[in-house]
Enzyme design. Structure first.
Site, PDB file in Angstrom:
ATOM      1  N   CYS A  78      36.119  36.890  37.575  1.00 35.52           N
ATOM      2  CA  CYS A  78      34.697  36.897  37.225  1.00 35.52           C
ATOM      3  C   CYS A  78      34.422  36.062  35.968  1.00 35.52           C
ATOM      4  O   CYS A  78      34.517  34.835  36.029  1.00 35.52           O
ATOM      5  CB  CYS A  78      34.207  38.332  37.122  1.00 35.52           C
ATOM      6  N   HIS A 174      36.377  41.689  41.229  1.00 41.10           N
ATOM      7  CA  HIS A 174      37.223  42.444  40.300  1.00 41.10           C
ATOM      8  C   HIS A 174      38.306  43.251  41.017  1.00 41.10           C
ATOM      9  O   HIS A 174      38.129  44.457  41.236  1.00 41.10           O
ATOM     10  CB  HIS A 174      36.347  43.430  39.511  1.00 41.10           C
ATOM     11  N   GLU A 176      40.890  44.412  39.821  1.00 49.39           N
ATOM     12  CA  GLU A 176      41.406  45.423  38.889  1.00 49.39           C
ATOM     13  C   GLU A 176      40.595  46.715  38.914  1.00 49.39           C
ATOM     14  O   GLU A 176      41.035  47.729  38.389  1.00 49.39           O
ATOM     15  CB  GLU A 176      41.466  44.842  37.465  1.00 49.39           C
TER      16      GLU A 176
HETATM   17  N1  GLN Z   1      27.893  37.560  34.389  1.00 47.48           N
HETATM   18  C1  GLN Z   1      29.090  37.411  33.579  1.00 47.48           C
HETATM   19  C2  GLN Z   1      29.154  36.011  32.987  1.00 47.48           C
HETATM   20  O1  GLN Z   1      28.382  35.144  33.361  1.00 47.48           O
HETATM   21  C3  GLN Z   1      30.320  37.716  34.376  1.00 47.48           C
HETATM   22  C4  GLN Z   1      30.300  39.160  34.841  1.00 47.48           C
HETATM   23  C5  GLN Z   1      31.630  39.763  35.068  1.00 47.48           C
HETATM   24  O2  GLN Z   1      32.664  39.306  34.543  1.00 47.48           O
HETATM   25  N2  GLN Z   1      31.637  40.849  35.804  1.00 47.48           N
HETATM   26  O3  GLN Z   1      29.968  35.785  32.152  1.00 47.48           O
END
Ligand code: GLN
Length: 194
Positions: A78, A174, A176
């Site tokens: 992410c 995610h 994890e």
């Molecule tokens: N929206 C976050 C970003 O742009 C990422 C979100 C996440 O890691 N769950 O950094």
């Protein structure tokens, strides 16, 4: 074998727990010295601008880049995926630029549009339950980037959400948070390959 988890911000503790579960020595990484002793690195989810700013302050950007260029396996989830990539559609923010991809942050919408889905991953014999939290997707990827999973948005367009470029693995979701250790195992397998 030691796997580091970048522990500046975000859900690094969950990654440490996953690595311990698969029997790996897992350590938190906050300094270039701590980075020096790891065989692979996980970059967690969180807020990519915060992770990027803190990595700049801690003098970690260049050392991580150098390790990636010399073949250290990396898994970014992410915000970690955003931090690995070369650019975002939203403009400038500190990024490693080691993954040849342009990412769209919060691509699926706002917090309320966060969702879970079972996705097919190439090479896996059963789907992964994937949690997308204000998740990015990849808009444009280089020819060296292999797409391992994608999702279809409400308009019916598909977008890469799990990719591999050399020993770099990046996911929009995610692993994890759901206890599926397969991507962490893939990261560890890449150490053996390295
Ligand atoms: N929206 C976050 C970003 O742009 C990422 C979100 C996440 O890691 N769950 O950094």
């Amino acid at each position: 074998m030691t796997v580091g988890v970048l522990a500046l911000q975000g859900d690094f503790r969950e990654h440490i727990a996953m690595l311990i579960e698969i029997g790996v020595n897992a350590v938190e990484v906050r300094t270039p010295e701590e980075l020096d002793v790891v065989d692979a690195l996980v970059i967690p989810g969180g807020e990519s601008t915060t992770i990027g700013r803190l990595a700049t302050i801690y003098g970690l950007i260049e050392p991580i880049r150098v390790r990636c260029d010399s073949g250290m396996p990396v898994l970014g989830t992410c915000a970690g995926m955003i931090f690995l990539a070369s650019s975002t559609t939203e403009g400038e923010q500190p990024q490693l630029g080691v993954l040849d991809a342009r990412v769209r942050r919060n691509a699926f919408g706002r917090q309320v549009d966060s969702f879970e889905a079972d996705i097919e991953v190439s090479g896996f014999d059963s789907p992964m339950h994937a949690v997308f939290i204000r998740a990015p997707w990849m808009e444009k990827i280089g020819s060296d980037v292999e797409v391992l999973a994608e999702v279809t948005d409400r308009q019916g367009d598909t977008h890469p959400v799990l990719v591999r470029q050399g020993r770099i693995l990046a996911t929009s979701f995610h692993p994890e948070l759901v206890g599926d250790t397969r991507l962490h195992e893939m990261l560890v397998a890449l150490i053996d390959e390295a």
